[in-house]
Scaffold this active site. Structure first.
Site, short mmCIF file in Angstrom:
data_model
loop_
_atom_site.label_atom_id
_atom_site.label_comp_id
_atom_site.label_asym_id
_atom_site.label_seq_id
_atom_site.Cartn_x
_atom_site.Cartn_y
_atom_site.Cartn_z
N SER A 129 29.37 37.49 45.26
CA SER A 129 29.36 38.82 45.87
C SER A 129 28.87 39.07 47.31
CB SER A 129 28.25 39.86 45.09
OG SER A 129 28.75 39.80 43.56
N THR A 155 42.20 33.88 40.62
CA THR A 155 43.21 34.54 39.76
C THR A 155 44.68 34.24 40.28
OG1 THR A 155 41.75 36.54 38.95
CG2 THR A 155 44.04 36.76 38.56
N HIS A 335 35.50 45.55 11.04
CA HIS A 335 36.25 44.72 10.53
C HIS A 335 35.72 43.91 9.70
CE1 HIS A 335 39.39 45.85 13.47
NE2 HIS A 335 40.42 45.37 12.79
N GLU A 360 34.77 41.43 40.45
CA GLU A 360 34.79 42.64 41.41
C GLU A 360 33.49 43.11 41.21
OE1 GLU A 360 36.90 44.04 43.28
OE2 GLU A 360 38.64 42.77 42.69
#
Length: 378
Positions: A129, A155, A335, A360
């Site tokens: 950061s 990425t 579930h 982010e």
């Protein structure tokens, strides 16, 4: 926020494509760590590589709200694919905002038209950061600049065609000594050192990149020297809005899966959706998803209006990412034992959504920014 007809049409159209072209393959891509290049190419043809890029440069010519809606719709089908496209849109936005026309023609047009993919090379092994602490160097020479350094958690670092790279050009100038460059990934000296083995979003490659005497021309410089930190910060709002939208898309997919299961599963003579304990879980999840959606749409609307939205983008990202993990966990609980095995989609979505609280800007960074903003309000 009530969406206009154009935004509704975009969202509904992209979500249909995601359900048809992404969702049926997402589990296989996850298991095999298959990079979905063919699907990405098809999405690019629809203008999803440059949603908010001017049509002059091959984009869809829409706005930040449209981009966030598209990311939510894609994430509903597959979180990993939405991450790849979000980063490509980020790279395209930077080139549009800070590049000159020759750079836009060479690099922006293929990104916006879906022919190529982009990467964003800011984070380093010891620098997340705190972007001002990067150590990758760009040293000037007669041919332009030579890049040396390491970037982490990139990425599409392996599969992208174009990377936006941040490096120090003046080590004595602090934040003002950082510059940004456009680097084709086939450039000699751009090395993919490793691919991370991740908990989720396994179809999206996350790479460590080593720049080793990577020679780039002077024309690779984005803007002017020393503008890199400003370029990096200028896209934080958009990035956080899009992660919030992504988290909402994945949470909605998990909720819908839980609803389907709850209608079909029967215990004590009735569908479990009629049991108050299950029904209340579903009601809470639906409420939280809608609240998160409205937060990101509000932030995007502010950005489209040219108003400051750093606080609102951070609020949207914080709330949506924290909400999505909880909703996905509740979907697994509904579930029962089946939620914990990969026969059902909720297990994968839960793994995919976890990183939304980290990239982010991690949740505590968002809290810091929000706290700073409200402390200084008049």
């Amino acid at each position: 926020m009530i969406l206009g007809a154009e935004h509704r049409l975009l969202f509904e159209s992209v979500r249909q494509v995601a359900q048809r072209e992404l969702a049926p393959h997402a589990a296989h891509w996850d298991r095999t760590q298959h990079f979905p290049r063919e699907a990405l190419h098809a999405l690019g043809k629809l203008g999803l590589g440059g949603v908010a890029i001017a049509d002059t440069w091959g984009g869809a010519g829409m706005d930040s709200t449209a981009l966030a809606l598209a990311i939510e719709a894609i994430a509903y089908g597959d979180g990993a694919t939405s991450t790849i496209l979000a980063v490509t849109n980020l790279a395209a936005g930077i080139v549009q905002g800070f590049g000159h026309d020759a750079q836009r023609e060479t690099f922006l047009r293929p990104l916006a038209s879906g022919q190529q993919l982009g990467a964003f090379c800011l984070t380093e092994p010891q620098t997340g950061s705190d972007a001002s602490a990067i150590t990758t160097r760009a040293e000037k020479n007669a041919q332009g600049y030579v890049l040396n350094g390491v970037k982490q958690f990139i990425t599409s670092g392996k599969n992208a065609d174009i990377a936006i790279v941040f490096a120090v050009t003046d080590k004595l100038a602090g934040k003002k000594g950082i510059s940004a460059f456009i680097v084709p990934t086939h450039t000699p000296g751009y090395h993919v050192a490793r691919l991370e083995e991740k908990t989720g979003q396994r179809a999206s490659d996350t790479a460590q990149i080593i720049f080793e005497n990577c020679q780039i021309p002077a024309s690779a410089l984005l803007g002017s020297e020393g503008q890199g930190y400003r370029i990096a910060l200028s896209n934080l709002e958009s990035g956080r809005i899009n992660i919030a939208a992504q988290a909402v898309g994945m949470a909605q997919a998990a909720l819908d899966a839980a609803l389907t299961y709850a209608r079909e599963r029967r215990t004590f003579g009735q569908a479990i959706i009629n049991h108050q304990a299950v029904n209340f879980r579903l009601a809470d999840a639906a409420t939280q998803i809608e609240a998160a959606r409205q937060l990101y749409l509000h932030a995007a609307a502010l950005r489209d209006a040219g108003q400051p939205c750093l606080k609102e983008a951070s609020m949207a990202k914080l709330f949506a990412s924290e909400m999505a993990e909880q909703v996905c966990s509740e979907a697994i609980q509904i579930h029962g034992g089946y939620g914990y095995v990969n026969d059902f989609v909720v297990e994968r979505i839960w793994r995919d959504v976890r990183v939304c609280k980290i990239y982010e800007g991690a949740s505590d960074i968002q809290r810091m920014l929000i706290g700073r903003a409200i402390a200084t309000q008049a």
